[in-house]
Design an enzyme around this catalytic site. Structure first.
Site, PDB file in Angstrom:
ATOM      1  NE  ARG A 264      63.047  20.046  25.392  1.00 10.42           N
ATOM      2  CZ  ARG A 264      63.113  18.629  24.789  1.00 10.42           C
ATOM      3  NH1 ARG A 264      63.896  18.239  23.950  1.00 10.42           N
ATOM      4  NH2 ARG A 264      62.549  17.954  25.748  1.00 10.42           N
TER       5      ARG A 264
ATOM      6  CG  HIS B  65      59.336  10.764  19.138  1.00 10.39           C
ATOM      7  ND1 HIS B  65      59.557   9.370  19.715  1.00 10.39           N
ATOM      8  CD2 HIS B  65      59.191  11.701  20.142  1.00 10.39           C
ATOM      9  CE1 HIS B  65      59.323   9.632  21.028  1.00 10.39           C
ATOM     10  NE2 HIS B  65      59.162  10.817  21.352  1.00 10.39           N
TER      11      HIS B  65
ATOM     12  NE  ARG C 102      45.759  16.459  25.168  1.00  8.13           N
ATOM     13  CZ  ARG C 102      46.069  15.691  25.911  1.00  8.13           C
ATOM     14  NH1 ARG C 102      45.501  14.344  26.246  1.00  8.13           N
ATOM     15  NH2 ARG C 102      47.603  15.762  26.582  1.00  8.13           N
TER      16      ARG C 102
ATOM     17  CG  HIS D 237      63.302  11.284  20.996  1.00 11.96           C
ATOM     18  ND1 HIS D 237      63.013  12.737  20.144  1.00 11.96           N
ATOM     19  CD2 HIS D 237      62.825  11.587  22.069  1.00 11.96           C
ATOM     20  CE1 HIS D 237      62.208  13.251  21.044  1.00 11.96           C
ATOM     21  NE2 HIS D 237      61.999  12.782  22.273  1.00 11.96           N
TER      22      HIS D 237
ATOM     23  CD  GLU E 242      60.959   6.569  24.002  1.00 16.03           C
ATOM     24  OE1 GLU E 242      62.034   6.884  24.107  1.00 16.03           O
ATOM     25  OE2 GLU E 242      59.715   7.298  24.339  1.00 16.03           O
TER      26      GLU E 242
ATOM     27  CG  ASP F 118      48.138  18.942  25.966  1.00 17.77           C
ATOM     28  OD1 ASP F 118      47.503  18.866  24.794  1.00 17.77           O
ATOM     29  OD2 ASP F 118      48.131  18.228  27.009  1.00 17.77           O
TER      30      ASP F 118
ATOM     31  CG  ASN G 239      63.067   7.041  31.858  1.00 17.74           C
ATOM     32  OD1 ASN G 239      64.128   7.815  32.192  1.00 17.74           O
ATOM     33  ND2 ASN G 239      62.055   7.407  30.988  1.00 17.74           N
TER      34      ASN G 239
ATOM     35  NE  ARG H 123      65.148   7.677  27.797  1.00 16.59           N
ATOM     36  CZ  ARG H 123      64.612   8.997  27.865  1.00 16.59           C
ATOM     37  NH1 ARG H 123      63.691   9.396  28.916  1.00 16.59           N
ATOM     38  NH2 ARG H 123      64.765   9.967  26.817  1.00 16.59           N
TER      39      ARG H 123
ATOM     40  CE  LYS I 109      57.332   9.050  33.439  1.00 23.76           C
ATOM     41  NZ  LYS I 109      57.912   9.604  32.321  1.00 23.76           N
TER      42      LYS I 109
HETATM   43  P1  AMP Z   1      54.701  12.558  24.794  1.00 26.38           P
HETATM   44  O1  AMP Z   1      55.712  13.337  25.001  1.00 26.38           O
HETATM   45  O2  AMP Z   1      54.986  11.607  23.658  1.00 26.38           O
HETATM   46  O3  AMP Z   1      54.101  11.969  26.013  1.00 26.38           O
HETATM   47  O4  AMP Z   1      53.465  13.616  23.974  1.00 26.38           O
HETATM   48  C1  AMP Z   1      52.866  14.262  24.976  1.00 26.38           C
HETATM   49  C2  AMP Z   1      52.170  15.550  24.081  1.00 26.38           C
HETATM   50  O5  AMP Z   1      51.259  14.875  23.066  1.00 26.38           O
HETATM   51  C3  AMP Z   1      51.178  16.515  24.934  1.00 26.38           C
HETATM   52  O6  AMP Z   1      52.016  17.805  25.357  1.00 26.38           O
HETATM   53  C4  AMP Z   1      50.043  16.922  23.779  1.00 26.38           C
HETATM   54  O7  AMP Z   1      50.526  18.141  23.184  1.00 26.38           O
HETATM   55  C5  AMP Z   1      50.080  15.670  22.830  1.00 26.38           C
HETATM   56  N1  AMP Z   1      48.919  14.902  23.004  1.00 26.38           N
HETATM   57  C6  AMP Z   1      48.773  13.853  23.877  1.00 26.38           C
HETATM   58  N2  AMP Z   1      47.546  13.342  23.540  1.00 26.38           N
HETATM   59  C7  AMP Z   1      46.947  14.087  22.444  1.00 26.38           C
HETATM   60  C8  AMP Z   1      45.660  14.259  21.569  1.00 26.38           C
HETATM   61  N3  AMP Z   1      44.591  13.416  22.024  1.00 26.38           N
HETATM   62  N4  AMP Z   1      45.382  15.175  20.986  1.00 26.38           N
HETATM   63  C9  AMP Z   1      46.604  16.109  20.394  1.00 26.38           C
HETATM   64  N5  AMP Z   1      47.714  15.966  21.078  1.00 26.38           N
HETATM   65  C10 AMP Z   1      47.898  15.177  22.099  1.00 26.38           C
END
Ligand code: AMP
Length: 397
Positions: free
Chosen positions: A241, A208, A285, A180, A384, A283, A7, A91, A14
């Site tokens: 976004r 997703h 969290r 996606h 993926e 994020d 990727n 990818r 990656k």
């Molecule tokens: P991805 O683009 O699929 O890697 O998702 C990344 C996003 O997933 C991060 O920016 C977080 O907002 C969310 N995320 C990852 N781990 C957690 C978790 N344990 N609880 C809530 N959100 C999470």
């Protein structure tokens, strides 16, 4: 059979080496700062310690050479010669209307990819650099392109056309492409496998939800509509976004905020979404921590995110004339039970109910719907890289 999955981004790359018969990741890693001072590779061989290699990598070709050297290294390597790489799966973000499935990369495919570059100027040229570097280093190894857009090529015209002049589509290729696709296809297929039913008889809504988020209506195994559009900026409110906005906002914003076009695009991609609404973070969290501490904007951001999702789930149930299953995947979809609960809340009228106790799960393949839910709701972690490896295997075995 070992398949190398690549990727490639503009300054990062990656990779995973996957032993496809056993679905086993033999090694994986990330190269960062290609062409920038401080290039480095973080390599994790299966069953061995992680290694960090710092050395100048002025371009993708050097980066791929460093990656192959790491894969063959006496200490932290996993293969003894390049002959043990049987195929490479790349990818590729945009395949426009040229590709409705994965393909073996030929000179014609490369020419078509170059044609697609103006539709994905941030991604396709970088993907191409990865492909060309691999071809020059491994000229006898088959290369496969797996496209983010391919799965959505089954959308009917009524779903992919915008309400613009028809010439905008014919002459400038402006239409909904969707992204996606590898992930939506993988989880829909995996779900059908898990419940032992033929995907041809299922109406599935795949969510997703990650830093970039999109939802797809999968009817009989085919994408019939999806939330991302001409670019990955459309649809859901995402990490940074904006998702759908009134296009008239753009010139108004430029005027009010004194931004030029490039700055505005950057703003819509990087400073909006739940980050822009909350002013806290992209994020989830961090958003929950802030929300629990009483930060109202963080709470609002979470509500806006889930409300938009709920609207699309309802819309896609209508588009398919029903829904058998709703699936959640990616960083948020797999790991945030409360968000899943909020997305489904209010959808009882279509028969969707979550079991709050069972839903308290992270990163597992699990049915999370209540026993009286007529819609099956599942958490299905995406993969993926494995999906790309499988597509590559099917074309090269
Ligand atoms: P991805 O683009 O699929 O890697 O998702 C990344 C996003 O997933 C991060 O920016 C977080 O907002 C969310 N995320 C990852 N781990 C957690 C978790 N344990 N609880 C809530 N959100 C999470």
């Amino acid at each position: 059979m070992n398949i190398l999955v690549i990727n490639a981004g503009s300054s990062s790359l990656k990779y995973q080496l996957i032993e496809i018969v056993n679905n086993k990741i033999v090694a994986k890693g990330t190269i960062e700062r290609i062409g920038i001072e401080g290039s480095n590779l973080v390599h994790k061989p299966e069953g061995k310690d992680l290694v960090r290699i710092e050395q100048p990598m002025p371009d993708h070709k050097v980066a791929i050479k460093v990656m192959i050297a790491a894969l063959m290294d006496k200490e932290h390597g996993v293969i003894s010669s390049m002959d043990e790489i049987n195929a490479v799966g790349h990818r590729v973000v945009h395949g426009a209307e040229y590709f409705s499935g994965s393909v073996i990369i030929t000179d014609e495919v490369i020419a078509a990819l170059e044609e697609c570059s103006e539709l994905a100027p941030l991604h396709n040229p970088a993907n191409l650099m990865g492909i060309q570097a691999c071809i020059s280093i491994m000229p006898n190894v088959p290369m496969v392109g797996v496209f983010d857009t391919a799965f959505h090529q089954t959308m009917p015209k009524r779903a992919y056309l915008y309400g613009l002049s028809y010439e905008a589509y014919q002459e400038y290729r402006i239409r909904r492409y969707g992204f996606h696709g590898t992930s939506h296809k993988y989880i829909a297929t995996r779900y059908a496998e898990l419940i032992g039913k033929d995907i041809k008889n299922l109406k599935i809504i795949t969510c997703h939800l990650g830093n970039g988020s999109s939802i797809t209506a999968v009817d009989g195994g085919k994408s019939i509509d999806t939330t991302m559009g001409f670019t990955p900026l459309e649809g859901l409110v995402m990490g940074t976004r904006s998702g759908d906005i009134d296009p008239a906002i753009v010139p108004y914003l430029m005027d009010k905020m004194g931004m030029d076009l490039e700055q505005t695009i950057q703003y819509l991609n990087k400073e909006c979404g739940v980050y822009g609404i909350s002013g806290v973070s992209s994020d989830f969290r961090d958003l929950w921590v802030a929300s629990i501490q009483g930060n109202e904007r963080a709470t609002t951001a979470l509500e806006v995110f889930c409300y938009r999702i709920r609207k699309f789930i309802g819309g896609y149930a209508a588009a398919m004339g029903g829904v058998d299953a709703i699936l959640f995947t990616a960083g948020i979809g797999e790991n945030d039970p409360k968000i899943r609960e909020m997305c489904i809340e209010g959808l009882e009228f279509i028969g969707a109910r979550i079991d709050k106790e069972i839903n308290d799960v992270k990163g597992k393949e699990l049915r999370i719907s209540a026993p009286d839910s007529t819609v099956d709701i599942w958490c299905v972690p995406t993969n993926e890289e494995l999906a790309i490896a499988r597509e590559t295997y099917l074309l090269c075995k």
